[in-house]
Design a protein around this motif. Structure first.
Motif, PDB file in Angstrom:
ATOM      1  N   PHE A 273       0.843  -1.401  -0.130  1.00 31.94           N
ATOM      2  CA  PHE A 273       0.050   0.563  -0.010  1.00 31.94           C
ATOM      3  C   PHE A 273       1.074   1.089  -0.257  1.00 31.94           C
ATOM      4  N   TRP A 274       2.045   0.743  -0.715  1.00 31.54           N
ATOM      5  CA  TRP A 274       2.649   2.458  -0.613  1.00 31.54           C
ATOM      6  C   TRP A 274       2.072   3.617  -0.797  1.00 31.54           C
ATOM      7  N   TYR A 275       0.881   3.791  -2.041  1.00 33.89           N
ATOM      8  CA  TYR A 275       0.580   4.415  -1.829  1.00 33.89           C
ATOM      9  C   TYR A 275      -0.205   5.359  -0.752  1.00 33.89           C
ATOM     10  N   THR A 276      -0.690   4.830   0.093  1.00 35.50           N
ATOM     11  CA  THR A 276      -0.801   5.174   1.596  1.00 35.50           C
ATOM     12  C   THR A 276      -0.371   5.517   2.110  1.00 35.50           C
ATOM     13  N   ASN A 277       1.780   5.130   2.463  1.00 32.86           N
ATOM     14  CA  ASN A 277       2.339   5.128   3.106  1.00 32.86           C
ATOM     15  C   ASN A 277       2.860   6.567   4.120  1.00 32.86           C
ATOM     16  N   PRO A 278       2.182   6.664   5.026  1.00 36.07           N
ATOM     17  CA  PRO A 278       2.139   8.345   5.709  1.00 36.07           C
ATOM     18  C   PRO A 278       4.531   7.819   6.187  1.00 36.07           C
ATOM     19  N   LEU A 279       4.219   9.441   6.601  1.00 32.32           N
ATOM     20  CA  LEU A 279       6.098   9.520   6.693  1.00 32.32           C
ATOM     21  C   LEU A 279       6.567   9.166   9.147  1.00 32.32           C
ATOM     22  N   ARG A 280       5.715   8.215   9.161  1.00 36.43           N
ATOM     23  CA  ARG A 280       5.935   7.988  10.419  1.00 36.43           C
ATOM     24  C   ARG A 280       5.762   5.896  10.385  1.00 36.43           C
ATOM     25  N   SER A 281       7.024   5.346  11.079  1.00 32.30           N
ATOM     26  CA  SER A 281       6.464   3.997  10.957  1.00 32.30           C
ATOM     27  C   SER A 281       5.841   3.286  12.169  1.00 32.30           C
ATOM     28  N   SER A 282       5.640   4.423  13.437  1.00 31.42           N
ATOM     29  CA  SER A 282       4.808   3.717  14.059  1.00 31.42           C
ATOM     30  C   SER A 282       3.084   4.209  14.030  1.00 31.42           C
ATOM     31  N   PHE A 283       3.053   4.300  13.199  1.00 33.98           N
ATOM     32  CA  PHE A 283       1.416   4.646  12.618  1.00 33.98           C
ATOM     33  C   PHE A 283       0.871   3.414  12.276  1.00 33.98           C
ATOM     34  N   GLN A 284      -0.251   2.947  12.788  1.00 34.27           N
ATOM     35  CA  GLN A 284      -1.430   1.822  12.599  1.00 34.27           C
ATOM     36  C   GLN A 284      -2.483   2.234  12.189  1.00 34.27           C
ATOM     37  N   GLY A 285      -2.514   1.751  11.283  1.00 41.13           N
ATOM     38  CA  GLY A 285      -4.428   1.943  10.594  1.00 41.13           C
ATOM     39  C   GLY A 285      -5.004   1.299   9.088  1.00 41.13           C
ATOM     40  N   GLN A 286      -6.113   1.327   9.399  1.00 41.48           N
ATOM     41  CA  GLN A 286      -6.400   0.395   8.318  1.00 41.48           C
ATOM     42  C   GLN A 286      -6.486   0.766   7.048  1.00 41.48           C
ATOM     43  N   LEU A 287      -6.256   2.667   7.008  1.00 43.95           N
ATOM     44  CA  LEU A 287      -6.083   2.588   5.531  1.00 43.95           C
ATOM     45  C   LEU A 287      -4.755   1.898   4.409  1.00 43.95           C
ATOM     46  N   GLY A 288      -3.598   0.830   5.277  1.00 46.48           N
ATOM     47  CA  GLY A 288      -3.181   0.354   4.870  1.00 46.48           C
ATOM     48  C   GLY A 288      -2.194  -0.605   4.971  1.00 46.48           C
ATOM     49  N   THR A 289      -1.147   0.464   5.785  1.00 49.84           N
ATOM     50  CA  THR A 289       0.071   0.102   6.509  1.00 49.84           C
ATOM     51  C   THR A 289       0.640   0.757   7.564  1.00 49.84           C
ATOM     52  N   SER A 290       1.508   0.130   8.607  1.00 49.67           N
ATOM     53  CA  SER A 290       2.237   0.773   9.142  1.00 49.67           C
ATOM     54  C   SER A 290       3.723   1.113   8.989  1.00 49.67           C
ATOM     55  N   ARG A 291       3.505   1.067   7.953  1.00 45.36           N
ATOM     56  CA  ARG A 291       5.841   1.422   7.687  1.00 45.36           C
ATOM     57  C   ARG A 291       5.490   2.708   6.846  1.00 45.36           C
ATOM     58  N   ALA A 292       7.051   3.211   7.149  1.00 43.05           N
ATOM     59  CA  ALA A 292       7.446   4.222   6.534  1.00 43.05           C
ATOM     60  C   ALA A 292       7.365   4.825   4.982  1.00 43.05           C
ATOM     61  N   ASN A 293       8.580   5.715   5.310  1.00 40.59           N
ATOM     62  CA  ASN A 293       8.443   6.652   3.991  1.00 40.59           C
ATOM     63  C   ASN A 293       7.309   7.019   2.704  1.00 40.59           C
ATOM     64  N   GLY A 294       6.802   7.106   3.648  1.00 43.10           N
ATOM     65  CA  GLY A 294       5.713   7.933   3.287  1.00 43.10           C
ATOM     66  C   GLY A 294       5.258   7.192   1.481  1.00 43.10           C
ATOM     67  N   GLY A 295       4.402   8.655   0.581  1.00 44.26           N
ATOM     68  CA  GLY A 295       4.053   7.627  -0.363  1.00 44.26           C
ATOM     69  C   GLY A 295       4.557   7.700  -2.010  1.00 44.26           C
ATOM     70  N   PHE A 296       5.962   8.206  -1.526  1.00 42.93           N
ATOM     71  CA  PHE A 296       6.455   8.364  -3.237  1.00 42.93           C
ATOM     72  C   PHE A 296       7.290   7.269  -3.667  1.00 42.93           C
ATOM     73  N   ARG A 297       7.444   6.889  -4.812  1.00 40.90           N
ATOM     74  CA  ARG A 297       8.318   5.740  -5.295  1.00 40.90           C
ATOM     75  C   ARG A 297       8.920   6.281  -6.754  1.00 40.90           C
ATOM     76  N   GLN A 298       9.589   5.821  -6.956  1.00 35.06           N
ATOM     77  CA  GLN A 298       9.707   6.088  -8.698  1.00 35.06           C
ATOM     78  C   GLN A 298      10.319   5.094  -8.339  1.00 35.06           C
ATOM     79  N   LEU A 299      10.138   3.978 -10.593  1.00 30.40           N
ATOM     80  CA  LEU A 299      10.923   3.177 -10.832  1.00 30.40           C
ATOM     81  C   LEU A 299      12.182   3.796 -11.605  1.00 30.40           C
ATOM     82  N   TYR A 300      13.219   3.175 -12.302  1.00 30.18           N
ATOM     83  CA  TYR A 300      14.281   3.488 -12.945  1.00 30.18           C
ATOM     84  C   TYR A 300      14.988   2.734 -12.884  1.00 30.18           C
ATOM     85  N   ALA A 301      15.975   2.578 -13.874  1.00 32.21           N
ATOM     86  CA  ALA A 301      16.829   2.102 -14.878  1.00 32.21           C
ATOM     87  C   ALA A 301      18.053   2.599 -14.505  1.00 32.21           C
TER      88      ALA A 301
END
Length: 595
Positions: A273-301
Motif C-alpha cells: 500500500f505504498w500509495y497510502t504510506n505515512p511518514l511515521r513507522s509507528s502509525f497503525q491504521g486500516q488505510l493500509g500499513t504501519s510502514r514509513a517512507n511516505g507515498g512516493f516511489r519511482q521506478l528507474y533503470a
C-alpha cells in the motif's frame, strides 16, 4: 499483495457475523446502518464473471483472427515455491509471420473461495503481461478473461522455434480456508491483412507510454530478468529496498540504432500500500500499513550504474485492497493488465555498442520490501550496417527535489511528501538512416498527503502525479518526429471507522481514482492529438476482523473516454452489491447515459 496471500478471508458463519454486527451496534458505537447492506452472495452453484470496466476490445468483435493457438494450459492448486508452468511453442503453420496484429488472451477460472494473486506470462524469458486475480468469496468460484495487444513482442514470437517456451507463474495455496484452484489458458490470436484500430495505438494501460514514434515492433527483445528463470522462483528480480538495484548482463548488436527499456513491476509485503504510506513507522491504521517512507516511489533503470530514466508508477489497486467489495465484479484501473513503463535509452547507445556485456539495473526509489521487477530491452537493428556509431551529447539528471514533512500527536497527525524534477538526455546515432539525434525530456511533479484525525478513526489520503515526457528525433537541424505525453493521476481515499467488540472494526470508505493522459504526436509534418480519461468512484462499508474483511458492501462507477481525430470511445459501468447494474459503450462518441 503477497505472492502467496492477500487480505480477504472466507466469510464466517452467518450467526457469528450477526453476533459481531449486533454487538457493534449495541456497544454504544455509531453505526452506518442507513447505508449498509449485506453483500448479496450468489447461489453456491453460480460462477461469477469479473470484468475490466474500461479498455475497449483489443480487436473489434467483427474481425476474426487468421488463426488462434492455445499455447499453455495449467491448473494452479498448491503452487507456492514451485517452478512456473512452462510449455513449448512453435509458430502456427497456418499463418506464419508477418502479422498485422497479435493478441494474447488469458482465460481464467477459479473453482472456489480464494485470495487475490499476482501472475505473469513470459515468452522465452521476456515478460509480456502481469496481472492480478479477483477475489471470489463464495464456493461457486469465478471466471474472467484478459486480452492484451502483444504486437510489439512479435520478434519474440517470430523467432521462436522448437526450443521456444511460454512460461506462466501463479503462486497459489489452496488450503482448507481457501480451497480454490485457478485454471488458466494462455492463447495467441494472429491477424493478417488490414485490421481496424479498435484500441488507441499510442495509449497503454493506465500509464504514460512513449510508443508513438515506434510504430514498427522492435527487431530484437532481450529480457532483463533473473538468470535462473523457470528453474527457480521465476524470472522476477526482487527489490528489497531503496539501495537494492538488481541487474542483468546484456550484450546488444553493434548495429542497433534505437533502444527502449520496458519495466514491469508489482509491489508486495511492506510496500503493498505504498500509495497510502505515512511518514511515521509507528502509525497503525486500516488505510493500509504501519510502514514509513511516505507515498512516493519511482521506478528507474541504470546502465553500468548510471541513471538513464524513471517513472512514478501508477497506483494500481489490487482486488483485495481498501475495500474488496469495490472490485466485485469489476476490477480497478490496470489490475488485470498491470502497466509497464517505457524508457527511451537511445541517447545512451554510445555506452552499449562496443560488443561487450553491460549491466542494466532496475530499482525503486524509496522502496521497502518488496517489489518484483522485470524488464525488456527493445532494440531496432540496422539491416544495412554491420556497425553503427553513437555518442551521448547531453546528460542532465539532477536528483529529484523531495521535501518531507510530518506532524504527529499519537495516533493523529499528518504527513506530506512533495517531489519535483527535470531530466534531459540527448544523443546521436549514425546509421544507414543518417545521423539522428534523439532527445528525451521529462518533468515530474508529485504530491502525497496522509492525514489521521479523531484518535485514528478518520483517515484521508490524497495523491497526485503529474508527468510530462517528450521524445524528439532530429536529423541535422530538422525535427522529424516528436511525441509528448502529459499525464495526471490523482487518488483520494477517505475512511472512517468504529470499533466493535471482539477486535472487529467497521469501516466506511470513499475512493476517487483517475488517469488523464494527452498525447501529441508530430511525425513527418503530420500532427495528431489523443486524450484519455479513465476514472473510478467507489463507496461502501466493510467489517474487518484481524486485518481482513469479513463482509461488506460496495458500489463502483467506472467511466472511460478516449478521443482522437478519428475515434471516440466511451464506456460507463456501474456495479453494486456484486452485480453490474449498468454497462454502456459507444464507439461513435455519442453521449453515454448514466444509470
Amino acid at each position: 499483495m503477497h505472492l502467496n496471500h492477500s487480505h480477504l478471508r472466507s466469510a464466517a458463519a452467518p450467526l457469528i457475523l450477526l453476533f459481531i454486527f449486533t454487538s457493534l451496534c449495541f456497544s454504544g458505537a455509531s453505526c452506518f446502518t442507513s447505508s449498509f447492506k449485506l453483500h448479496q452472495v450468489p447461489a453456491t452453484n453460480v460462477s461469477l464473471e469479473f470484468l475490466d470496466p474500461t479498455l475497449p476490445p483489443a480487436i473489434p468483435r467483427e474481425t476474426n483472427p487468421k488463426c488462434s493457438v492455445l499455447v499453455l494450459q495449467r491448473d494452479f492448486a498448491d503452487t507456492v515455491g514451485s517452478p512456473p508452468a512452462t510449455a513449448n511453442y512453435t509458430q502456427p503453420p497456418d499463418c506464419p509471420a508477418p502479422w498485422t496484429r497479435v493478441v494474447l488472451e488469458l482465460s481464467f477460472s477459479v473453482s472456489d473461495v480464494q485470495r487475490d494473486r499476482v501472475a505473469a506470462v513470459w515468452v522465452n524469458g521476456a515478460e509480456v503481461i502481469r496481472t492480478t486475480t479477483p477475489v471470489p468469496t463464495f464456493p461457486g468460484g469465478a471466471f474472467w478473461k484478459v486480452h492484451k495487444d502483444v504486437t510489439r513482442y512479435t520478434s519474440l514470437l517470430r523467432h521462436l522455434g522448437d526450443a521456444g517456451t511460454v512460461t506462466m507463474r501463479l503462486e497459489n495455496s489452496n488450503v482448507t480456508s481457501f480451497p480454490g484452484v485457478f485454471s488458466a489458458n494462455v492463447s495467441l490470436h494472429f491477424y493478417r491483412g488490414a485490421v481496424p484500430v479498435a484500441r488507441p495505438a499510442t495509449i497503454g494501460t493506465a500509464h504514460p507510454t512513449v510508443k508513438g514514434l515506434y510504430r514498427e515492433p522492435a527487431d530484437l527483445i532481450i529480457p532483463i530478468s533473473c538468470e535462473k528463470g523457470a528453474e527457480g522462483g521465476g524470472f522476477w528480480l526482487l527489490v528489497n529496498n531503496d539501495s537494492h538495484v538488481p541487474a542483468a548482463s546484456v550484450t546488444i548488436p553493434r548495429n542497433t540504432y534505437r533502444a527502449v527499456i520496458e519495466i514491469f513491476s508489482s509491489y508486495h509485503a511492506d510496500d503493498e500500500f505504498w500509495y497510502t504510506n505515512p511518514l511515521r513507522s509507528s502509525f497503525q491504521g486500516q488505510l493500509g500499513t504501519s510502514r514509513a517512507n511516505g507515498g512516493f516511489r519511482q521506478l528507474y533503470a541504470t546502465i553500468d550504474g548510471k541513471f538513464v530514466g524513471g517513472h512514478i508508477p501508477f497506483a494500481v489497486i489490487y482486488p483485495g485492497s481498501i475495500n474488496p467489495y469495490f472490485w466485485s465484479p469489476v476490477t480497478a484501473i490496470g489490475a488485470f493488465d498491470i502497466p509497464s513503463y517505457d524508457l527511451d535509452i537511445t541517447p545512451f547507445l554510445g555506452l552499449l555498442l562496443d560488443g561487450q556485456p553491460h549491466e542494466i539495473g532496475l530499482g525503486v526509489k524509496d522502496s521497502q520490501p518488496y517489489w518484483l521487477l522485470s524488464g525488456n530491452l527493445h532494440l531496432w537493428v540496422d539491416a544495412w550496417s554491420d556497425v553503427v556509431e553513437a555518442g551521448l551529447v547531453e546528460y542532465s539528471s539532477p536528483p529529484l527535489q523531495i521535501n518531507r514533512h510530518a506532524e504527529w500527536r499519537n495516533p493523529d497527525g499528518q504527513s506530506e511528501v512533495n517531489a519535483e524534477g527535470l531530466i534531459r538526455f540527448s544523443g546521436w546515432v549514425s546509421s544507414s538512416k543518417g545521423n539522428i539525434t534523439t532527445t528525451v525530456r521529462q518533468k515530474v511533479k508529485f504530491k502525497s498527503q496522509v492525514e489521521v484525525q479523531n484518535r485514528g478513526a478518520v483517515k484521508q489520503v490524497e495523491m497526485t502525479n503529474k508527468e510530462r515526457t517528450t521524445v524528439a528525433v532530429a536529423k541535422g537541424h530538422q525535427t522529424v518526429g516528436r511525441v509528448q505525453v502529459f499525464i495526471e493521476a490523482p487518488l483520494q481515499v477517505q475512511t472512517s471507522s468504529v470499533n466493535a467488540i471482539g477486535g472487529a472494526v467497521f469501516e466506511k470508505t470513499r475512493l476517487y481514482h483517475q488517469l488523464q493522459e494527452i498525447v501529441n504526436l508530430n511525425e513527418n509534418m503530420a500532427v495528431s492529438t489523443s486524450s484519455l480519461t479513465d476514472r473510478q468512484d467507489a463507496e461502501g462499508s466493510v467489517l474487518m476482523h484481524d486485518g481482513a474483511p469479513v463482509w461488506g458492501s460496495g458500489s463502483t462507477r467506472s467511466s472511460y473516454k478516449y478521443r482522437d481525430e478519428n475515434t471516440c470511445y466511451l464506456r460507463t459501468v456501474n456495479a453494486a452489491g456484486g452485480v453490474v447494474k449498468f454497462d454502456v459503450a459507444s464507439p461513435q462518441c455519442s453521449a453515454v447515459a448514466s444509470a
